[in-house]
Design a protein around this motif. Structure first.
Motif, PDB file in Angstrom:
ATOM      1  N   LEU B 148     -44.122 -42.152  -6.818  1.00  0.00           N
ATOM      2  CA  LEU B 148     -43.502 -44.003  -6.628  1.00  0.00           C
ATOM      3  C   LEU B 148     -42.011 -43.295  -6.141  1.00  0.00           C
ATOM      4  O   LEU B 148     -41.865 -41.924  -5.931  1.00  0.00           O
ATOM      5  CB  LEU B 148     -42.334 -44.363  -7.802  1.00  0.00           C
ATOM      6  CG  LEU B 148     -42.407 -43.270  -9.023  1.00  0.00           C
ATOM      7  CD1 LEU B 148     -40.756 -42.355  -9.147  1.00  0.00           C
ATOM      8  CD2 LEU B 148     -42.275 -43.833 -10.382  1.00  0.00           C
ATOM      9  N   GLY B 149     -41.581 -44.728  -5.206  1.00  0.00           N
ATOM     10  CA  GLY B 149     -40.292 -43.654  -4.702  1.00  0.00           C
ATOM     11  C   GLY B 149     -39.020 -43.957  -5.814  1.00  0.00           C
ATOM     12  O   GLY B 149     -37.906 -43.131  -5.642  1.00  0.00           O
ATOM     13  N   ALA B 150     -38.181 -44.519  -6.364  1.00  0.00           N
ATOM     14  CA  ALA B 150     -38.142 -45.287  -7.457  1.00  0.00           C
ATOM     15  C   ALA B 150     -38.667 -45.925  -8.396  1.00  0.00           C
ATOM     16  O   ALA B 150     -39.496 -46.204  -8.218  1.00  0.00           O
ATOM     17  CB  ALA B 150     -37.077 -45.610  -6.857  1.00  0.00           C
ATOM     18  N   PRO B 151     -37.262 -46.464  -9.435  1.00  0.00           N
ATOM     19  CA  PRO B 151     -38.479 -47.883 -10.151  1.00  0.00           C
ATOM     20  C   PRO B 151     -39.314 -48.785 -10.186  1.00  0.00           C
ATOM     21  O   PRO B 151     -38.530 -49.041  -8.877  1.00  0.00           O
ATOM     22  CB  PRO B 151     -37.748 -47.886 -11.508  1.00  0.00           C
ATOM     23  CG  PRO B 151     -37.413 -46.001 -11.649  1.00  0.00           C
ATOM     24  CD  PRO B 151     -36.933 -45.936 -10.381  1.00  0.00           C
ATOM     25  N   ILE B 152     -40.048 -49.401 -10.304  1.00  0.00           N
ATOM     26  CA  ILE B 152     -40.778 -50.625  -9.576  1.00  0.00           C
ATOM     27  C   ILE B 152     -39.277 -51.478  -9.575  1.00  0.00           C
ATOM     28  O   ILE B 152     -38.641 -51.823 -10.579  1.00  0.00           O
ATOM     29  CB  ILE B 152     -41.669 -51.042 -10.951  1.00  0.00           C
ATOM     30  CG1 ILE B 152     -43.289 -50.001 -10.418  1.00  0.00           C
ATOM     31  CG2 ILE B 152     -42.025 -52.575 -10.502  1.00  0.00           C
ATOM     32  CD1 ILE B 152     -44.382 -50.821 -11.100  1.00  0.00           C
TER      33      ILE B 152
END
Lengths: 67, 259
Positions: B148-152
């Motif tokens: 992930l780049g950041a949370p969904i």
């Protein structure tokens, strides 16, 4: 009559009902669906020959928009 | 190239969150994606059929996910049901730890990945941006690792570019940036960092103009890859002139002309 749990809801079916009949009751789709009985996948080819025991948990799933 | 498949597009677009099937249809076309994710859910009157029919019509391959699963057991059963329903052994493995953050549960993900890979699945595993965990997922047989780049759905972009770059350098399987993309520059950055592809949904489906954003994402992924391959210049603290320093008017006299 026997009582089974179909997609989370209690439902009554005649004695000797097969999985194929139960699936038909909930959807007319024949493609793009899969069935689990008591958390075990039952192949499409086995639906007609699978009898249901009282209290069985049947889940019929399909693809929806997601992720 | 993932598993035994060669892709022309490096963008996998998810179908979640689209306001209508018509908008989704046009966004999928604009994105140029060749594979898109779907979730598996109990049938009900309003869910039946439609997305499956749409993907068939567009000839886009379906990548079922295990979204919403909290344990390896749930994810494995969902993958088996997806294989039966959609006739594909490809699975986007997603095992989350809690509802609020939707962050991956690394241990359960590795457990499920190992069993699914042994059972013949082509596993694309959603994971934290943890290089060590990514290596574990590769070692148990994942066809692709997807940090992930950041949370969904957060649209926060790539919070730790260093980890993504490091992870890419340590893995040999394809690595796709999954989750966190907010806009086109995030997708371009993912590719510039060396990712092999990008998976996104919300950034397009929840944009004010999903079709326009899908087009932007397609170009961003292409641009990012081109830039990565072209090799960026090193960053410097001071300026480095791009115009010649010699031959300036007045440089012989070392005096400014008078006006």
């Amino acid at each position: 009559m026997i009582s089974i749990r179909l997609n989370g809801t209690e439902e009554q079916f005649p004695d000797g009902s097969t999985l194929a009949e139960v699936v038909q009751h909930i959807t007319s789709a024949t493609q793009g669906i899969a069935v689990a009985v008591d958390a075990q996948v039952i192949r499409r080819t086995e639906w007609a020959s699978t009898a249901l025991r009282p209290g069985a948990q049947v889940d019929v799933l399909t693809a929806v928009q997601g992720g | 190239m993932i598993g035994d498949r060669q892709f022309n597009s490096r963008l996998i677009m998810g179908t979640g969150g689209a306001p209508s099937l018509e908008i989704l249809r046009n966004a999928l076309i604009a994105s140029g994606t060749e594979m898109t994710t779907v979730a598996m859910r109990r049938v009900s009157a309003d869910t039946h059929g439609s997305i499956f029919d749409l993907l068939r019509e567009l000839k886009i391959d379906v990548l079922p996910n295990t979204a919403g699963c909290y344990t390896a057991g749930e994810a494995i059963l969902t993958a088996q049901l997806a294989r039966e329903a959609l006739e594909t052994s490809w699975i986007k493995l997603e095992v989350i730890s809690n509802e609020e953050t939707l962050l991956p549960d690394g241990l359960e993900t590795v457990r499920a990945a190992e069993k699914l890979a042994l059972d013949g699945f082509t596993v694309l595993a959603y994971t934290n941006d943890d290089p060590a965990l990514g290596k574990r997922l590769q070692d148990v047989g994942c066809a692709a690792v997807m940090p992930l780049g950041a949370p969904i759905g957060s649209g926060l972009g790539i919070r730790n570019p260093h980890n993504i770059e490091l992870m890419r350098s340590l893995l040999t399987v394809p690595m796709l940036l999954d989750a966190g993309i907010g806009t086109a520059s995030d997708a371009a950055l993912a590719m510039e960092l060396g990712c092999d592809g990008v998976l996104l949904a919300s950034a397009v489906t929840r944009a004010a103009d999903p079709v326009g954003m899908a087009h932007a994402m397609r170009l961003a992924v292409e641009s990012g890859l081109l830039a990565h391959n072209a090799g960026r210049i090193p960053k410097r603290w001071r300026a480095h002139a791009s115009s010649p320093q010699s031959g300036l008017i007045g440089t012989d006299a070392r005096e400014s002309p008078e006006f």
